[in-house]
Design a protein around this motif. Sequence first.
Motif, PDB file in Angstrom:
ATOM      1  N   SER A 157     -48.419   6.336  25.585  1.00 17.51           N
ATOM      2  CA  SER A 157     -46.983   7.243  24.815  1.00 17.51           C
ATOM      3  C   SER A 157     -46.705   7.038  23.222  1.00 17.51           C
ATOM      4  N   VAL A 158     -48.033   7.751  22.940  1.00 19.99           N
ATOM      5  CA  VAL A 158     -47.941   7.772  21.489  1.00 19.99           C
ATOM      6  C   VAL A 158     -47.082   9.247  20.720  1.00 19.99           C
ATOM      7  N   GLY A 159     -47.328   8.847  19.462  1.00 14.83           N
ATOM      8  CA  GLY A 159     -47.512  10.983  18.873  1.00 14.83           C
ATOM      9  C   GLY A 159     -46.955  10.940  17.248  1.00 14.83           C
ATOM     10  N   ALA A 330     -47.018  15.841  18.569  1.00 12.89           N
ATOM     11  CA  ALA A 330     -46.062  16.277  19.687  1.00 12.89           C
ATOM     12  C   ALA A 330     -45.333  14.332  19.850  1.00 12.89           C
ATOM     13  N   LEU A 331     -44.389  14.480  20.420  1.00 12.54           N
ATOM     14  CA  LEU A 331     -44.093  12.454  19.893  1.00 12.54           C
ATOM     15  C   LEU A 331     -42.787  13.289  21.899  1.00 12.54           C
ATOM     16  N   CYS A 332     -42.606  12.831  22.568  1.00 11.43           N
ATOM     17  CA  CYS A 332     -42.171  12.400  23.767  1.00 11.43           C
ATOM     18  C   CYS A 332     -41.615  10.596  23.458  1.00 11.43           C
ATOM     19  N   MET A 333     -42.631   9.742  23.115  1.00 10.98           N
ATOM     20  CA  MET A 333     -41.483   8.303  23.351  1.00 10.98           C
ATOM     21  C   MET A 333     -43.045   7.571  22.450  1.00 10.98           C
ATOM     22  N   THR A 334     -42.632   6.715  21.333  1.00 16.44           N
ATOM     23  CA  THR A 334     -43.092   5.510  20.703  1.00 16.44           C
ATOM     24  C   THR A 334     -43.467   4.332  21.336  1.00 16.44           C
TER      25      THR A 334
END
Length: 697
Positions: A157-159, A330-334
């Motif tokens: 879960s990266v972005g 894109a980013l959903c969660m870090t």
Amino acid sequence: MARTTHLGVCPLDCPDTCIWQLTVEDGRAVAIGGDRDHPFTRGALCGKVNRYLDAVNGADRLTVPLLRVGPKGVGPSSFRRATWEEAIGRVASGLRATIDRDGPEAILPYYFAGTMGHVQGWTMGPRLFAYLGASRLDTTICTAAARAAMRSLYGASVGFEPESIVDARLIVLWGANLLSANLHQWPFVAQAQARGAHVVAIDPLRTDTAARCDEHIAPLPGTDAALALGLMRHVLDAGAADRAWLQAHTVGWPELETRLAEWPVARAAAECGLDVDVVRRLGERIATTRPTAVRIGLGLQRHAGAGQAIRTICALPLVTGDFRYTGGGALCMTSGHHLVDEDAVVWPDDMPAPPARSINMSRLAAALTGEADPAITSLVVFNTNPAATVPDQTRAHQGLRREDLFTTVLEQRWTDTCDYADVVLPATMQPEHLDLHSSYGHHYTALNLPVVRAPGQALPNTEIFRRIAAAMGLDHPRLRDTDEDLARQLLRGTPVSFEELRESTYARTTGVAVGSAPYAAGGFPTPDGRARLLDPRLEDHGVDPLVGYTPPVEAADRHLAERFPLVLIAPAGRYFMNSTFASLPWHAGRMGPPRVHLHPDDAAARGLVDGGAVRVHNDRGSFLAAVAVDEATRPGLAFTYKTYWARLSPGRTSVNAVTAVRDTDLGGGPTFHDTRVQVEPVPAEPLNFDGPVPAAP
């Protein structure tokens, strides 16, 4: 009296993980505000947490252990006060009886993000139950589909680095209502907007966030992947696919390029219920604007095709090569950037745990009513309120009401779930205990220390589990680890120590620098560093290995639409945090009674007027609400805010009475937004609130 000020961490299930300042007088918190020095949250607290001390200091706090002496499902009148020794002894004997009679897998610990703290939420409780050989909980109810999708595509879960969004020239907020669910990301977006960035909201609803954007696009729920494919096709047709970057840093581009031949813009627009020119214009913006940032919310993953939706949206900036640029991607969660390893703490090397089955928490209603074999006969609930939050509420309540189910609840105030307990144990709140927090929305880790007295006899979750272990005669030293021990174990492998965080409260711990483009040259956390547009491993799960579109189930069911013509979604409200604040007068007053929002055309077709009383129903159940007639939604789509408590709602049911136990394509997550209903008028009298929760004995 002397006043002191202390930094602490908001514990709630939100990507922002704010740092707050608590003013304490004589052991009691008397004021709360944001810490202006925190680089991401910058001194602001949300509308919910500005009144957090209403919860901490509330007269309804649980302060003593309680034992059930009357029927289940009635409420506090069925309970009497007990000593800690008596209550813990009752829990220990109940768990032992289950193990002796049914085996350890008949015990189910049930927990989630009532606190996001690693120590109080995700270590000692799971460690104890793993050691016992109890059923393991598959914690799917919020981010499971998104996490599985991100693991498949990016490896974790990266972005993009979230503070770098200020450098984007085009920002797409895809299913992300920042002002309600990621408030502190919005100032960075607004800064980019002031610099000339075009900000687009993609959301079925015209949210507060959408109203502040330059453009709002409202696809049909569950069709996001089709829209992403249409946008990629336009990028390809415009000659804007970054072929060199794709070749160097992805796997599966040739196959995806072939698939895009099947997705002309006209097909994507039709699938999404959008005008073709709307899709084409956005596609042209994406094709011609660098950097483009796509910030993805979690609500759009609550339908049957959720995993593919997240994979496909996140593939869009791979096609354009936007990860090359600061502020692009894109980013959903870090959370995949953080190095805290909960699993290593739950299952330490010197404390082997026996193998055990896994129970999907989103399927609790089914698990308690016949799906689980062996049957679950002991349930231990902490940091969650499943009677309000799980799908298929009517069946869940039936399961919780079983007389052969021994239920222990650790809780801060009386909830719907407490009604069904055998033992209720009073738990501390954030200012009263130690905890460690990383974030799924930024790159900072923080330590929270206890600074106020707990009310009455309330204890931290960790101490309650240590006492249960001791009462069961379990003598492994890892079951006696202190909260500080647990925090130190969690910090192993991270760039900071416990001492550093005790001194500074928070630190940047991910190794991703502010203003950086962490994947400009690839290096995704996959075995070969490439993003996987094609992931053959998904075939084992019956999922198309290539990014693409999987339609929703109920929302796309035309036959079912004849009986239940409205698609219903249940987004987060601004003043509730899941079910945490739903019983507090100020928060409940701001939210108002349950409402179902209808487009004027749908209201008129049913003879409904604003404020009228209605029954929202399908074959699974029903709930009562007032009608709100507005154009925040489109024809054929209704919405209501989630996690009102059933016991405080008219008719004593809430929106989860109509949601289904059904899994997403990836991750086994719930499908709250993949629901069809009918709305019909009822007499207004049932819409009276029941009032505040009765005080505990």
